[in-house]
Design an enzyme around this catalytic site. Sequence first.
Site, PDB file in Angstrom:
ATOM      1  N   PHE A 140     -58.482 -23.346  -5.893  1.00 13.24           N
ATOM      2  CA  PHE A 140     -59.613 -23.217  -6.805  1.00 13.24           C
ATOM      3  C   PHE A 140     -60.534 -24.402  -6.570  1.00 13.24           C
ATOM      4  O   PHE A 140     -60.114 -25.551  -6.648  1.00 13.24           O
ATOM      5  CB  PHE A 140     -59.163 -23.201  -8.272  1.00 13.24           C
ATOM      6  CG  PHE A 140     -60.333 -23.055  -9.218  1.00 13.24           C
ATOM      7  CD1 PHE A 140     -60.899 -21.804  -9.457  1.00 13.24           C
ATOM      8  CD2 PHE A 140     -60.908 -24.164  -9.836  1.00 13.24           C
ATOM      9  CE1 PHE A 140     -61.996 -21.667 -10.302  1.00 13.24           C
ATOM     10  CE2 PHE A 140     -62.004 -24.025 -10.678  1.00 13.24           C
ATOM     11  CZ  PHE A 140     -62.550 -22.778 -10.913  1.00 13.24           C
ATOM     12  N   ASP A 224     -60.125 -32.011  -2.514  1.00 11.65           N
ATOM     13  CA  ASP A 224     -60.582 -31.680  -3.866  1.00 11.65           C
ATOM     14  C   ASP A 224     -59.614 -32.340  -4.843  1.00 11.65           C
ATOM     15  O   ASP A 224     -58.510 -31.848  -5.072  1.00 11.65           O
ATOM     16  CB  ASP A 224     -60.615 -30.158  -4.052  1.00 11.65           C
ATOM     17  CG  ASP A 224     -61.140 -29.770  -5.435  1.00 11.65           C
ATOM     18  OD1 ASP A 224     -61.143 -30.625  -6.338  1.00 11.65           O
ATOM     19  OD2 ASP A 224     -61.532 -28.601  -5.607  1.00 11.65           O
ATOM     20  N   LYS A 253     -63.543 -33.842 -13.679  1.00  9.42           N
ATOM     21  CA  LYS A 253     -62.584 -33.739 -14.799  1.00  9.42           C
ATOM     22  C   LYS A 253     -62.268 -35.069 -15.486  1.00  9.42           C
ATOM     23  O   LYS A 253     -63.019 -35.508 -16.332  1.00  9.42           O
ATOM     24  CB  LYS A 253     -61.321 -33.009 -14.323  1.00  9.42           C
ATOM     25  CG  LYS A 253     -61.606 -31.516 -14.083  1.00  9.42           C
ATOM     26  CD  LYS A 253     -60.391 -30.626 -14.216  1.00  9.42           C
ATOM     27  CE  LYS A 253     -60.793 -29.167 -14.356  1.00  9.42           C
ATOM     28  NZ  LYS A 253     -60.782 -28.407 -13.113  1.00  9.42           N
TER      29      LYS A 253
HETATM   30  C1  LIG Z   1     -61.776 -27.627 -12.416  1.00  8.46           C
HETATM   31  C2  LIG Z   1     -61.775 -27.651 -10.925  1.00  8.46           C
HETATM   32  C3  LIG Z   1     -62.953 -27.442 -10.201  1.00  8.46           C
HETATM   33  C4  LIG Z   1     -64.265 -27.068 -10.866  1.00  8.46           C
HETATM   34  O1  LIG Z   1     -64.711 -28.054 -11.724  1.00  8.46           O
HETATM   35  P1  LIG Z   1     -65.824 -27.665 -12.820  1.00  8.46           P
HETATM   36  O2  LIG Z   1     -66.129 -28.986 -13.494  1.00  8.46           O
HETATM   37  O3  LIG Z   1     -65.225 -26.648 -13.717  1.00  8.46           O
HETATM   38  O4  LIG Z   1     -66.990 -27.140 -12.088  1.00  8.46           O
HETATM   39  C5  LIG Z   1     -62.887 -27.529  -8.827  1.00  8.46           C
HETATM   40  N1  LIG Z   1     -61.732 -27.833  -8.199  1.00  8.46           N
HETATM   41  C6  LIG Z   1     -60.590 -28.059  -8.870  1.00  8.46           C
HETATM   42  C7  LIG Z   1     -59.343 -28.414  -8.125  1.00  8.46           C
HETATM   43  C8  LIG Z   1     -60.567 -27.952 -10.254  1.00  8.46           C
HETATM   44  O5  LIG Z   1     -59.415 -28.131 -10.918  1.00  8.46           O
END
Ligand SMILES: *Cc1c(COP(=O)(O)O)cnc(C)c1O
Length: 402
Positions: A140, A224, A253
């Site tokens: 994700f 990421d 986050k």
């Molecule tokens: C939450 C998340 C995203 C997206 O972040 P948003 O602030 O919701 O756009 C991307 N990559 C990972 C691994 C995430 O957990």
Amino acid sequence: MSRSQEELVELGHQFLYANYRQPAVVMQRGAGVEVWDVAGKRYLDFLAGVAVNALGHCHPAIAKTLTEQSTRLVHVSNYFFNEQNILLAQKLCGLTRMDRVLFCNSGTEAVEAVLKLARRHFFGLGQTERHGVIAFERSFHGRTMGALAATGQAGYREGFGPLGPVTHVPFGDLDAVKRVLNDKVAGILIEPVQGEGGVLPAPPGFLAALRELCDASGTLLLADEIQTGVGRTGKFLGVDHFGVRPDAIAMAKGLGGGFPIGAMLCTSKLAGALPAGSHGTTFGGNPLASAVGLTVLETLEREDLSASVEKMGAYLDTQLQALCRKHPSKVVGTRGLGLLRALELRASLDARAVLGAIREAGVLLSIAGGSSLRFSPPLIVSQAHIDEAIGLIDGVLGAVQS
Ligand SMILES: *Cc1c(COP(=O)(O)O)cnc(C)c1O
């Protein structure tokens, strides 16, 4: 005029876009690991706004920074430097061993910046055909078009195509990566622990092997760390568990502890890949968000939270393992790193119903990977909080029908 929870829920259903599926609960206030809804019910927050509230709710240090900075300077745009932003960049580089930071406002924007960085890097080298990306199944990476193209789960992608060319291979499968890696691939994008996919840590040696592949082929390794960063796994970055230094990193986050902020970090090799004017954002790096980010990082250090995450993470793991032994007909197993963990439910259980029952019992969790309960409590969580939450979950698991 104060409204009842029922009235507010009704208004919410009437006026908010129905792209989420909230239960009939309206949250009102929080303190540390606890939140309360409008009806006065208390919850232990082991979701922490999806691994966002690193310092818990309404940490006094964050409240102080928000108050002070909001009376000094909130926004000036990136037409100018601002002090808080410069100091946060310096601090982040020190913690991540990266050399440059570009700020934004969310995770998906940080992923976009990383993807644009990779393409622009090879464009600058005259390799205009080198624009491909390899990402992983069950990954994700966010919801904007570029980040969504990299996201390896059909549920998030359905109906939004055509999405940019990204090749997805099974997570942890080095041979599959080798089969699709060629001189058209600009970067390999990976979560060191897949979060939304079900809290799946990369297998031992996989990230190091990707690093070697990237070094040999000139491809960029893009991490990421949006969910795994800022101490969530017991080290500042998820990749720190694997001894790997990526070429670029996406963060968000936990970085703002609840205040929106994202960041793209990279090594000096990529410092010139996005020339002036090629990428930017109006709000990114504003003094208020930067001041809060700096406070989060300083508080993590001052309260020695990475040691605490390691300790509490290990404790949470033993308690989840005990639940697995006690409820073998309901729970398959547990996995994770630090304070990012999952309890996988048997397929015979309705995971959403179990999640709802646990919320009713007073613990907030989320579902990851379809059938796992995800635990991502604030990094300040104590053993007493864990004991209380596990006790409540134990009761629910004992009561649900399998
Ligand atoms: C939450 C998340 C995203 C997206 O972040 P948003 O602030 O919701 O756009 C991307 N990559 C990972 C691994 C995430 O957990």
